[in-house]
Design a protein around this motif. Structure first.
Motif, PDB file in Angstrom:
ATOM      1  N   UNK A 189      36.436 -31.868 -13.933  1.00 32.41           N
ATOM      2  CA  UNK A 189      36.072 -30.801 -13.005  1.00 32.41           C
ATOM      3  C   UNK A 189      34.731 -31.100 -12.337  1.00 32.41           C
ATOM      4  N   UNK A 190      33.805 -31.675 -13.083  1.00 35.49           N
ATOM      5  CA  UNK A 190      32.515 -32.042 -12.506  1.00 35.49           C
ATOM      6  C   UNK A 190      32.695 -33.103 -11.415  1.00 35.49           C
ATOM      7  N   UNK A 191      33.551 -34.062 -11.688  1.00 35.46           N
ATOM      8  CA  UNK A 191      33.795 -35.134 -10.725  1.00 35.46           C
ATOM      9  C   UNK A 191      34.493 -34.593  -9.479  1.00 35.46           C
ATOM     10  N   UNK A 192      35.526 -33.760  -9.666  1.00 33.45           N
ATOM     11  CA  UNK A 192      36.265 -33.182  -8.541  1.00 33.45           C
ATOM     12  C   UNK A 192      35.372 -32.269  -7.710  1.00 33.45           C
ATOM     13  N   UNK A 193      34.534 -31.509  -8.381  1.00 38.26           N
ATOM     14  CA  UNK A 193      33.607 -30.600  -7.701  1.00 38.26           C
ATOM     15  C   UNK A 193      32.696 -31.385  -6.759  1.00 38.26           C
ATOM     16  N   UNK A 194      32.206 -32.515  -7.229  1.00 41.23           N
ATOM     17  CA  UNK A 194      31.298 -33.334  -6.424  1.00 41.23           C
ATOM     18  C   UNK A 194      32.023 -33.982  -5.252  1.00 41.23           C
ATOM     19  N   UNK A 195      33.265 -34.423  -5.481  1.00 40.02           N
ATOM     20  CA  UNK A 195      34.016 -35.125  -4.438  1.00 40.02           C
ATOM     21  C   UNK A 195      34.570 -34.200  -3.362  1.00 40.02           C
ATOM     22  N   UNK A 226      32.372 -29.931   0.173  1.00 47.62           N
ATOM     23  CA  UNK A 226      32.123 -28.695   0.913  1.00 47.62           C
ATOM     24  C   UNK A 226      30.689 -28.240   0.671  1.00 47.62           C
ATOM     25  N   UNK A 227      30.314 -27.089   1.270  1.00 46.80           N
ATOM     26  CA  UNK A 227      28.990 -26.540   1.010  1.00 46.80           C
ATOM     27  C   UNK A 227      28.916 -26.068  -0.440  1.00 46.80           C
ATOM     28  N   UNK A 228      27.707 -26.009  -0.985  1.00 44.91           N
ATOM     29  CA  UNK A 228      27.556 -25.621  -2.388  1.00 44.91           C
ATOM     30  C   UNK A 228      28.039 -24.199  -2.636  1.00 44.91           C
ATOM     31  N   UNK A 229      27.846 -23.309  -1.662  1.00 43.47           N
ATOM     32  CA  UNK A 229      28.311 -21.931  -1.832  1.00 43.47           C
ATOM     33  C   UNK A 229      29.833 -21.878  -1.870  1.00 43.47           C
ATOM     34  N   UNK A 230      30.498 -22.635  -0.973  1.00 42.01           N
ATOM     35  CA  UNK A 230      31.966 -22.660  -0.955  1.00 42.01           C
ATOM     36  C   UNK A 230      32.508 -23.270  -2.243  1.00 42.01           C
ATOM     37  N   UNK A 231      31.872 -24.338  -2.729  1.00 41.65           N
ATOM     38  CA  UNK A 231      32.289 -24.953  -3.987  1.00 41.65           C
ATOM     39  C   UNK A 231      32.126 -23.963  -5.136  1.00 41.65           C
ATOM     40  N   UNK A 232      31.034 -23.214  -5.102  1.00 45.72           N
ATOM     41  CA  UNK A 232      30.783 -22.212  -6.141  1.00 45.72           C
ATOM     42  C   UNK A 232      31.917 -21.199  -6.227  1.00 45.72           C
ATOM     43  N   UNK A 233      32.411 -20.741  -5.046  1.00 45.10           N
ATOM     44  CA  UNK A 233      33.525 -19.783  -5.031  1.00 45.10           C
ATOM     45  C   UNK A 233      34.839 -20.451  -5.444  1.00 45.10           C
ATOM     46  N   UNK A 258      24.418 -24.002 -10.827  1.00 43.87           N
ATOM     47  CA  UNK A 258      25.155 -24.961 -11.661  1.00 43.87           C
ATOM     48  C   UNK A 258      25.807 -26.031 -10.798  1.00 43.87           C
ATOM     49  N   UNK A 259      26.353 -25.604  -9.647  1.00 42.77           N
ATOM     50  CA  UNK A 259      26.960 -26.559  -8.718  1.00 42.77           C
ATOM     51  C   UNK A 259      25.930 -27.586  -8.255  1.00 42.77           C
ATOM     52  N   UNK A 260      24.739 -27.104  -7.891  1.00 43.84           N
ATOM     53  CA  UNK A 260      23.678 -28.003  -7.429  1.00 43.84           C
ATOM     54  C   UNK A 260      23.300 -29.017  -8.504  1.00 43.84           C
ATOM     55  N   UNK A 261      23.161 -28.548  -9.740  1.00 44.97           N
ATOM     56  CA  UNK A 261      22.791 -29.435 -10.842  1.00 44.97           C
ATOM     57  C   UNK A 261      23.893 -30.452 -11.129  1.00 44.97           C
ATOM     58  N   UNK A 262      25.153 -30.001 -11.107  1.00 40.06           N
ATOM     59  CA  UNK A 262      26.285 -30.897 -11.374  1.00 40.06           C
ATOM     60  C   UNK A 262      26.361 -31.995 -10.315  1.00 40.06           C
ATOM     61  N   UNK A 263      26.181 -31.626  -9.049  1.00 41.70           N
ATOM     62  CA  UNK A 263      26.270 -32.608  -7.971  1.00 41.70           C
ATOM     63  C   UNK A 263      25.189 -33.663  -8.118  1.00 41.70           C
TER      64      UNK A 263
END
Length: 332
Positions: free
Chosen positions: A45-51, A54-61, A69-74
């Motif tokens: 999930x961390x890898x897919x989230x980064x790939x 999209x914007x961090x807010x859209x990824x968060x949703x 958390x999204x920012x730190x993971x990326x």
């Protein structure tokens, strides 16, 4: 999407499911977190989230993960991708050098070559080199298959290879150990870890990441064998430069252009060389193009050495490889 719509999966992550899992096997171990208070986010999930890109807010949703958390993971995942894939890249080169040139843990051959140019207006002796011509230097690292891996273009011809190396970005990265080379590991027959290194000639400094020949003519047998082996590997960069110069007509006479244009020409031909070495190997490169050895260890010169009108200066025979080539059978 991975199970039901492969095209959407590719559009979303820019790769197929098989490729995703192949990469995840490389970076996944470093993305794994220890269970503490609650179940950690999985490496996949961390890898897919980064790939997803999209914007961090859209990824968060989309992934139902906090914005911070999204920012730190990326950040963590990007660092992990850089480290893991870079090391994997160097390991592949080291495997090729060991297989083709019997030089274990070598990750490249380094040298600098003078591209001859017409004297630039009001340049004086800035580009005037020891060969008696004006030139711009191409400092390069290559793999075992005659392809460039790292290049530094634009140094003035009056400087020596060692001086250019010291002030170049390549040199600074190598000297500071910031090329992200793999960690030292033992060879098969030895338990002591050995560094991964670059082979070069006497113009470059000896360090933990640069291996150069022993100096002198009257050396013991073990050192002579070492010089022979090292210079077989270093000969790869000579052949890489030679093939480049023999295939592209622009190098057959001094280049008449501005400094900016000359640098762009060199960049373009380096990229074209790598592309054609990969995808047009039989038409661009043949075994006779580069140096070879017969069953007795005698050197068979590549076709590029016979072209005396090449203006890529500095591609010359290495004394160690010729002095000891005829003794190979008895000493190895």
């Amino acid at each position: 999407m991975r199970l039901s719509d492969h095209q959407k999966y590719i559009n979303y992550l820019r790769m197929s499911g098989d490729t995703f899992h192949k990469l995840l096997n490389i970076v996944g171990p470093r993305l794994t977190k220890i269970y503490c208070v609650r179940e950690p986010i999985s490496p996949g999930e961390r890898f897919a989230l980064t790939l997803s890109g999209d914007s961090m807010m859209s990824i968060s949703y989309a992934f139902r993960v906090g914005h911070n958390t999204v920012s730190k993971i990326i950040r963590e995942t990007c660092d992990t991708i850089w480290e893991c894939l870079n090391q994997n890249f160097w390991l592949k080169i080291a495997e090729d050098f060991e297989e083709k040139w019997q030089l274990p843990h070598c990750v490249g051959a380094l040298d600098g070559k003078h591209v001859v140019i017409q004297a630039l207006p009001r340049s004086g002796s800035i580009y005037y080199n020891y060969k008696g011509t004006h030139s711009i230097v191409l400092l390069a690292l290559c793999d075992a298959n005659y392809k460039f891996t790292v290049v530094d273009i634009g140094a003035q011809g009056r400087h020596s290879d060692g001086g250019i190396f010291k002030n170049s970005n390549i040199g600074k990265l190598i000297i500071s150990n910031n090329l992200n080379l793999p960690a030292p590991s033992p060879l098969e027959q030895y338990k002591q870890p050995m560094n991964y290194y670059i082979c070069a000639d006497e113009a470059f400094p000896l360090s933990t990441t640069i291996m150069r020949p022993y100096a002198g003519n009257f050396l013991p047998q073990t050192k002579r064998i070492f010089n022979y082996r090292l210079c077989r590997g270093r000969r790869v960069i000579e052949n890489t430069f030679g093939i480049l110069a023999s295939r592209w007509r622009i190098y057959r006479k001094p280049i008449i252009a501005s400094e900016t244009t000359v640098v762009k020409v060199i960049k373009a031909t380096v990229c074209l060389h790598n592309f054609l070495m990969t995808f047009a190997n039989t038409t661009y490169f043949t075994p006779s193009s580069a140096d070879q050895e017969d069953n007795e260890g005698e050197l068979i010169e590549g076709e590029w050495r016979k072209e005396q009108n090449s203006n890529l200066r500095g591609c010359k025979k290495n004394k160690h490889q010729y002095v000891w080539a005829t003794r190979r059978r008895n000493e190895t």
